[in-house]
Design an enzyme around this catalytic site. Structure first.
Site, PDB file in Angstrom:
ATOM      1  N   ASP A   6       0.867  -1.177   0.000  1.00 35.06           N
ATOM      2  CA  ASP A   6       0.000   0.000   0.000  1.00 35.06           C
ATOM      3  C   ASP A   6       0.902   1.225   0.000  1.00 35.06           C
ATOM      4  O   ASP A   6       1.635   1.463   0.968  1.00 35.06           O
ATOM      5  CB  ASP A   6      -0.907  -0.007   1.233  1.00 35.06           C
ATOM      6  CG  ASP A   6      -2.069   0.977   1.106  1.00 35.06           C
ATOM      7  OD1 ASP A   6      -2.054   1.788   0.164  1.00 35.06           O
ATOM      8  OD2 ASP A   6      -2.968   0.935   1.959  1.00 35.06           O
ATOM      9  N   ASP A  57      -2.739   2.335  -6.109  1.00 31.08           N
ATOM     10  CA  ASP A  57      -1.696   2.394  -5.094  1.00 31.08           C
ATOM     11  C   ASP A  57      -1.612   1.173  -4.187  1.00 31.08           C
ATOM     12  O   ASP A  57      -0.869   1.204  -3.196  1.00 31.08           O
ATOM     13  CB  ASP A  57      -1.870   3.646  -4.235  1.00 31.08           C
ATOM     14  CG  ASP A  57      -3.196   3.674  -3.499  1.00 31.08           C
ATOM     15  OD1 ASP A  57      -4.126   2.984  -3.937  1.00 31.08           O
ATOM     16  OD2 ASP A  57      -3.301   4.388  -2.489  1.00 31.08           O
ATOM     17  N   GLU A  58      -2.334   0.100  -4.490  1.00 30.40           N
ATOM     18  CA  GLU A  58      -2.200  -1.085  -3.641  1.00 30.40           C
ATOM     19  C   GLU A  58      -2.461  -2.350  -4.438  1.00 30.40           C
ATOM     20  O   GLU A  58      -3.193  -2.357  -5.426  1.00 30.40           O
ATOM     21  CB  GLU A  58      -3.116  -1.011  -2.420  1.00 30.40           C
ATOM     22  CG  GLU A  58      -4.592  -1.000  -2.709  1.00 30.40           C
ATOM     23  CD  GLU A  58      -5.419  -1.088  -1.436  1.00 30.40           C
ATOM     24  OE1 GLU A  58      -5.078  -1.899  -0.546  1.00 30.40           O
ATOM     25  OE2 GLU A  58      -6.415  -0.351  -1.337  1.00 30.40           O
TER      26      GLU A  58
END
Length: 465
Positions: free
Chosen positions: A11, A105-106
């Protein structure tokens, strides 16, 4: 469930805001808030400096400004975020063919599938090396969680934030989960949380103590059983490399309610075009067009219609969305509009007769078919594309005399620009007339490497990993 912590969850830390701080040296170490800047905008991401003031994602922008008035408020640059995300996801795919992105983003990674880790020590070494490689490739930090299941790996990365790594040793799950809020469990949203709280169940430990029979009574057979299993730390969901999207949609919230019918139709046309562009970017087509309308009183309705075959033709989607709008009363004001396409396929099978009929209907209505519609303000079509003069805070610009920079703000006919690059010291500030011919919008600079922009003036080349 695995006996070794070989599922990794990455993350990235305050991703959008961190990208902006990396790109703008003058903002490093200062509160940065990215999101919609209008009175109805919401926070997309807040830097950790801004979070100290109580600002968080999904907060109304007006509330964020009251809590943190001295922050830098920036318009999102999604082309940059996607570029950085592609670099990060490329590093993950070097570890394993099983990478499951959840957002820009993860992502989850199955380390065993890539042969990169089979033991706790090996997984921890991979996690530390990954964080270092991300830092070199993007200058950004990411937090890593390692565990024997997806649920626990995600919990571990959250506990590791910011810029850390946490490994949950198999066998310790129940003690770790017990004091956590029940909302921590996958599948427990606001509605389920409300049901459980009314029954006196607020933590994961409470779920275990309540027992499976009580959970089945409260939540039903399927959902109750799943929540109880998760509370025991049991999660056998595999890492799936391809997450097949069920729909593609776009929507806009307007600063002022729209009451003019021509303006509403214009916005629906524009959203339909954006939706099809996104559809084509994913190489997909779809059969069902969905129109979403939220009124001034927050009441929301949706209308949909299904074609005989899938399409990625913007004219077809635009015309069908316009037809759906005809059955919606917008006289009291529209707060939000959205257009989506569902029933996705990876091919098109156009019904030419249906398309021809739709266009003929538009002509019978007085020639007001979507492709020919004039601008609602009554302006004559321009001979060519005009330069984009919307000087939104955070966007990249270029001045022929001062070089590359970014917009700090604009108003009353002036625009203020800070001239700096990702690798420079904090730059100087200059103010210009909004129509200064030497100032223009520009593509972004890479976060690493030299200061050159892309030759097209669009997206800069991505950093090499």
């Amino acid at each position: 469930m695995r006996g070794q912590p070989t599922i990794l969850h990455l993350d990235m830390d305050a991703f959008y805001a961190s990208v902006e701080q990396a790109a703008k040296p003058s903002l490093r170490g200062k509160p940065v808030i990215v999101g919609g800047l209008g009175p109805r905008g919401v926070v997309a991401t807040a830097s950790y400096e801004a979070r100290r003031f109580g600002v968080h994602s999904a907060m109304p922008m007006g509330q964020a400004r009251r809590r943190c008035p001295n922050a830098a408020y920036l318009y999102p640059r999604f082309d940059v975020y996607r570029s950085v995300s592609e670099t990060v996801m490329g590093l993950l795919r070097e570890l394993s063919p099983l990478v499951e992105p959840l957002s820009l983003d993860e992502a989850f990674v199955d380390l065993v599938a890539g042969g990169t880790a089979h033991t706790a020590a090996e997984a921890e070494a991979v996690g530390h090396a990954l964080r270092a490689r991300i830092r070199v490739a993007t200058t950004l930090s990411g937090s890593v969680g390692l565990a024997g299941s997806k649920m626990l790996a995600k919990i571990a990365s959250e506990r590791a934030k910011p810029d850390g790594l946490e490994l949950i040793v198999p066998g310790t799950e129940r003690d770790l989960l017990a004091p956590l809020p029940v909302r921590t469990l996958p599948g427990v949203g606001p509605a389920t949380d409300g049901v459980l709280r009314r029954a006196g169940i607020s933590t994961v430990g409470d779920v275990v103590r309540a027992g499976e029979t009580e959970l089945l009574r409260l939540l039903g057979t399927a959902h109750g059983g799943g929540v109880h299993a998760m509370a025991l730390g049991i999660d056998d969901r595999p890492v799936v490399a391809e997450r097949d999207a069920k729909s593609v949609s776009v929507e806009d919230t307007f600063d002022v309610d729209l009451t003019d019918r021509a303006r509403v139709r214009h916005e629906v046309d524009r959203l339909a075009e954006r939706c099809v562009r996104r559809l084509r970017e994913h190489g997909r087509s779809g059969r069902t067009v969905v129109l979403k309308v939220r009124s001034h009183d927050f009441s929301t309705l949706t209308r949909s219609d299904t074609l005989r075959g899938p399409t990625d033709d913007p004219a077809v989607v635009r015309e069908l969305a316009a037809r759906l709008l005809e059955g919606v009363d917008t006289t009291n004001g529209v707060r939000l509009l959205g257009v989506g396409v569902t029933g996705l396929a990876d091919f098109t099978q156009e019904d030419l007769f249906a398309q021809a009929g739709a266009r003929a209907e538009g002509e019978e209505d007085g020639g007001d078919s979507a492709p020919e519609r004039a601008d609602p303000a009554g302006a004559a079509p321009e001979a060519g594309p005009a330069p984009d003069r919307r000087w939104l805070p955070g966007l990249d610009v270029e001045h022929t005399g001062h070089g590359p920079g970014w917009v700090q703000g604009s108003g009353v006919g002036r625009v203020t620009v800070r001239f700096e690059t990702p690798g420079s010291a904090p730059g100087r500030v200059r103010t210009f007339a909004v129509d200064d011919p030497e100032l223009s919008r520009s593509g972004p600079l890479p976060l690493t490497g030299g200061p050159q922009r892309s030759s097209s003036g669009g997206e800069a080349s991505r950093p090499k990993s």
